[in-house]
Write a protein that holds these residues in place. Structure first.
Motif, PDB file in Angstrom:
ATOM      1  N   GLU A   6       4.153   1.093   5.403  1.00 20.58           N
ATOM      2  CA  GLU A   6       2.783   0.678   5.731  1.00 20.58           C
ATOM      3  C   GLU A   6       2.386  -0.434   4.782  1.00 20.58           C
ATOM      4  O   GLU A   6       2.613  -0.344   3.580  1.00 20.58           O
ATOM      5  N   ASP A   7       1.826  -1.525   5.328  1.00 19.26           N
ATOM      6  CA  ASP A   7       1.467  -2.646   4.454  1.00 19.26           C
ATOM      7  C   ASP A   7       0.046  -2.539   3.911  1.00 19.26           C
ATOM      8  O   ASP A   7      -0.326  -3.312   3.028  1.00 19.26           O
ATOM      9  N   GLU A   8      -0.742  -1.610   4.415  1.00 19.66           N
ATOM     10  CA  GLU A   8      -2.101  -1.473   3.878  1.00 19.66           C
ATOM     11  C   GLU A   8      -2.112  -0.442   2.751  1.00 19.66           C
ATOM     12  O   GLU A   8      -1.889   0.751   2.990  1.00 19.66           O
ATOM     13  N   ASP A  19       4.365   2.311  10.317  1.00 15.52           N
ATOM     14  CA  ASP A  19       3.278   1.472  10.810  1.00 15.52           C
ATOM     15  C   ASP A  19       3.797   0.549  11.910  1.00 15.52           C
ATOM     16  O   ASP A  19       4.922   0.054  11.833  1.00 15.52           O
ATOM     17  N   MET A  25       2.402  -2.438  12.885  1.00 19.21           N
ATOM     18  CA  MET A  25       2.274  -3.859  12.548  1.00 19.21           C
ATOM     19  C   MET A  25       2.612  -4.072  11.081  1.00 19.21           C
ATOM     20  O   MET A  25       1.821  -3.713  10.209  1.00 19.21           O
ATOM     21  N   LYS A  73      -4.694   5.328  14.268  1.00 17.84           N
ATOM     22  CA  LYS A  73      -5.599   5.136  13.131  1.00 17.84           C
ATOM     23  C   LYS A  73      -7.031   4.956  13.647  1.00 17.84           C
ATOM     24  O   LYS A  73      -7.208   4.320  14.688  1.00 17.84           O
TER      25      LYS A  73
HETATM   26 CA    CA Z   1      -0.082  -2.823   9.252  1.00 17.60          CA
END
Ligand code: CA
Length: 229
Positions: A10-12, A54, A56, A106
Motif C-alpha cells: 500500500e502506498d498510502e 492495494d 493503485m 476503502k
Molecule cells: Ca494506492
C-alpha cells in the motif's frame, strides 16, 4: 502454529499504519511494502500467509502483481485480498479473475479487515496440501518444515523453495534459467551462479544424512532431483 505473516502492499502511509495498528494486537506479524518492486522482493525472500494488496500503486497495478504471483508456482497459493477504492462491479470481477481471493473497499473498519483475513486464511487452510515424502525426506508445504526420518532439517527460505520445486518435479533436468523462473519467479534479476550457491546450501542442509546426492548435477545442462543414483 506460528503467527500468520501478513504482507501489506500500500502506498498510502496512513492506511499501512491503520492496518498495522489493527493487525499486530490481533496476533498477526505484519510486513509492509509501499510499491510493487519492494513487495515482490519481500515475497521472494519469505512467503507470507496472506497479502493485502492495494489496487493503485505507483509502479504497477495491484492486479498485475496478483497475476504475476498467480503465474508463479512458488507464490500462486498465497491468498490475496485486494484493497480498493473502487466499488464498480466490473472491477470486483477483474480482481477476482486476476486471482485475488477477496476484496475490501476503502474505507474499511479494522473489524471487517480482521474478519475477512480470518475467513480467507480459513479457506486457504482447508485446501492444505499433502506433505511430500521421498525415501524418508519429507517436506510439508503448509508448515514449511523439512524432516529426514522425522528429524528436523534446517534450511533457508530459498533452499526450501528449491527443494519443494525439486520434490514436486523429480527425475527431470532443469537448466539454471528454468530454476530461476520456477523458484525465484523471474521477478528479480538473479545471476545463474546464485543458483549454484543455493544448490550448494541445499546439499549442505541435506548432507549429514547423505540425502544430498538426490540433488544431482547434470553436466552441461543443470540439475535434477532424483532418488536414483
Ligand atoms: Ca494506492
Amino acid at each position: 502454529m506460528s503467527k500468520p505473516n501478513i504482507l501489506i502492499v500500500e502506498d498510502e502511509p496512513a492506511i499501512r499504519e491503520m492496518v498495522a495498528m489493527a493487525l499486530t494486537p490481533a496476533g498477526f506479524v505484519l510486513s509492509e511494502a509501499c510499491n510493487a518492486k519492494d513487495a515482490l522482493n519481500l515475497v521472494s525472500d519469505n512467503i507470507p500467509s496472506l497479502i493485502l494488496l492495494d489496487w493503485m500503486l505507483p509502479d504497477m497495478s495491484g492486479l498485475d502483481i496478483a497475476r504475476r504471483l498467480k503465474r508463479n508456482e512458488s507464490t500462486q497459493d498465497i491468498p490475496i485480498i485486494m484493497l480498493t477504492a473502487r466499488v464498480d462491479e466490473n472491477d470486483k470481477i477483474r480482481g477476482l479473475e486476476a486471482g485475488s481471493d477477496d476484496y475490501i473497499t476503502k474505507p474499511f473498519s479494522t473489524r471487517e479487515l480482521i474478519a475477512r483475513i480470518n475467513a480467507v486464511l480459513r479457506r486457504s487452510n482447508n485446501t492444505l496440501k499433502q506433505a511430500i515424502n521421498i525415501d524418508g525426506l519429507e517436506l510439508n508445504p503448509n508448515t514449511h518444515r523439512v524432516t529426514i526420518d522425522n528429524e528436523a532439517v534446517t534450511m533457508g527460505p530459498t533452499e526450501f523453495r528449491l527443494l519443494r520445486f525439486f520434490m514436486t518435479h523429480p527425475e527431470r533436468v532443469y537448466t539454471r534459467n528454468q530454476l530461476i523462473d520456477h523458484v525465484w519467479g523471474g521477478n528479480v534479476y538473479i545471476d545463474e551462479r546464485t543458483v549454484d550457491v543455493h544448490i550448494r546450501r541445499l546439499r549442505k542442509a541435506l548432507n549429514p544424512q547423505d540425502f544430498s546426492k538426490m540433488v544431482q548435477t547434470v553436466r552441461g545442462t543443470g540439475y535434477r532431483f532424483s532418488n536414483k543414483v
